[in-house]
Design an enzyme around this catalytic site. Sequence first.
Site, PDB file in Angstrom:
ATOM      1  N   GLU A  94      -2.324  -1.730  -4.779  1.00  0.00           N
ATOM      2  CA  GLU A  94      -3.652  -1.157  -5.009  1.00  0.00           C
ATOM      3  C   GLU A  94      -3.611  -0.188  -6.192  1.00  0.00           C
ATOM      4  OE1 GLU A  94      -6.427  -0.770  -1.564  1.00  0.00           O
ATOM      5  OE2 GLU A  94      -6.327   1.335  -2.094  1.00  0.00           O
TER       6      GLU A  94
ATOM      7  N   ASP B  37       0.872  -1.184   0.000  1.00  0.00           N
ATOM      8  CA  ASP B  37       0.000   0.000   0.000  1.00  0.00           C
ATOM      9  C   ASP B  37       0.905   1.228   0.000  1.00  0.00           C
ATOM     10  OD1 ASP B  37      -2.234   1.679   0.254  1.00  0.00           O
ATOM     11  OD2 ASP B  37      -2.063   1.680   2.436  1.00  0.00           O
TER      12      ASP B  37
ATOM     13  N   ASP C 170      -1.932   1.077   7.501  1.00  0.00           N
ATOM     14  CA  ASP C 170      -1.291   0.852   6.198  1.00  0.00           C
ATOM     15  C   ASP C 170      -0.888  -0.606   6.030  1.00  0.00           C
ATOM     16  OD1 ASP C 170      -1.002   3.788   5.208  1.00  0.00           O
ATOM     17  OD2 ASP C 170      -0.246   3.801   7.257  1.00  0.00           O
TER      18      ASP C 170
END
Lengths: 171, 171
Positions: A66, A6, A138
Amino acid sequence: MILGIDPGSRKTGFGLINQHGTRMEYVSSGVIRVHKEPTLADRLDLIYTSVSEIIEQFSPACMAIEQVFMGRGPDSALKLGQARGAAIIAGTQARIDVYEYAARKVKQSVAGNGNADKDQIGYMVKSILKLPGVPQEDAADALAIALCHAYNHTGLVNIAGATHSRRGRVL
Amino acid sequence: MILGIDPGSRKTGFGLINQHGTRMEYVSSGVIRVHKEPTLADRLDLIYTSVSEIIEQFSPACMAIEQVFMGRGPDSALKLGQARGAAIIAGTQARIDVYEYAARKVKQSVAGNGNADKDQIGYMVKSILKLPGVPQEDAADALAIALCHAYNHTGLVNIAGATHSRRGRVL
């Protein structure tokens, strides 16, 4: 083993899981914090070096990251892009496949709801991986991305719309 | 030797110059084209690998890159950021200093006008480096960035507001 990433210009979450059929096993997770580095070059280098070290240490088969939809301004998009580039190149240079999943797909896969909030994602990651507590935000997102890949990329059955390439696959 | 880089998600210009006092000598320039690569991961990897190879071949002392002001949308900012990250990490991994100059500063330094257009920049790059013709646009921009660094970073005299860091300097 799957490495979920991420990326962010200040904090980059990472999460590693093993997939045994439908059972998911937690391996490791954490956050790369770069906000104390004095320059942009140092920050990007630290992201690249840290992700490279994680790949070297754990030898994941692939990386999942992502896909970003930018609701924010161009300045934060540029910063996020730079961090994202650093993480992706750590994957390509280590010659592992890189996959990309839309945020909505990650939420849908992990929480059964494409609009799930951070708390729901954290709770589901904790539950699926049988963790003693909810990971840092995160790190939880990175684990969710890794789980999304595990659920959607079942090899023989379903490649979830991924496109192929020489070194990587990015949706 | 100075390596100038003009990053882009499809085309990344590069230009190498030598500085002999006030005389500037052309070494090489060109364009890294990545639009035929099938995935984002491949495109970023090609930028990183190509810039790394240029650094290995020519051993420049430093890299100069244009600072970006985003007039465009967040989506192009993200793409540009990823390409920019790839180029900067090629510099930091090769352990050369990375400097950043505002577009206006580059134009002012090379053409004497912070609002100079592409044609004027191309003409001035050709003239300063005594080239037989105007280089391709992205290569000309990269050479202009290298020239800007040569003019503004005269070591003992003037560091043009650059901030220092362990590995690189970014304005």
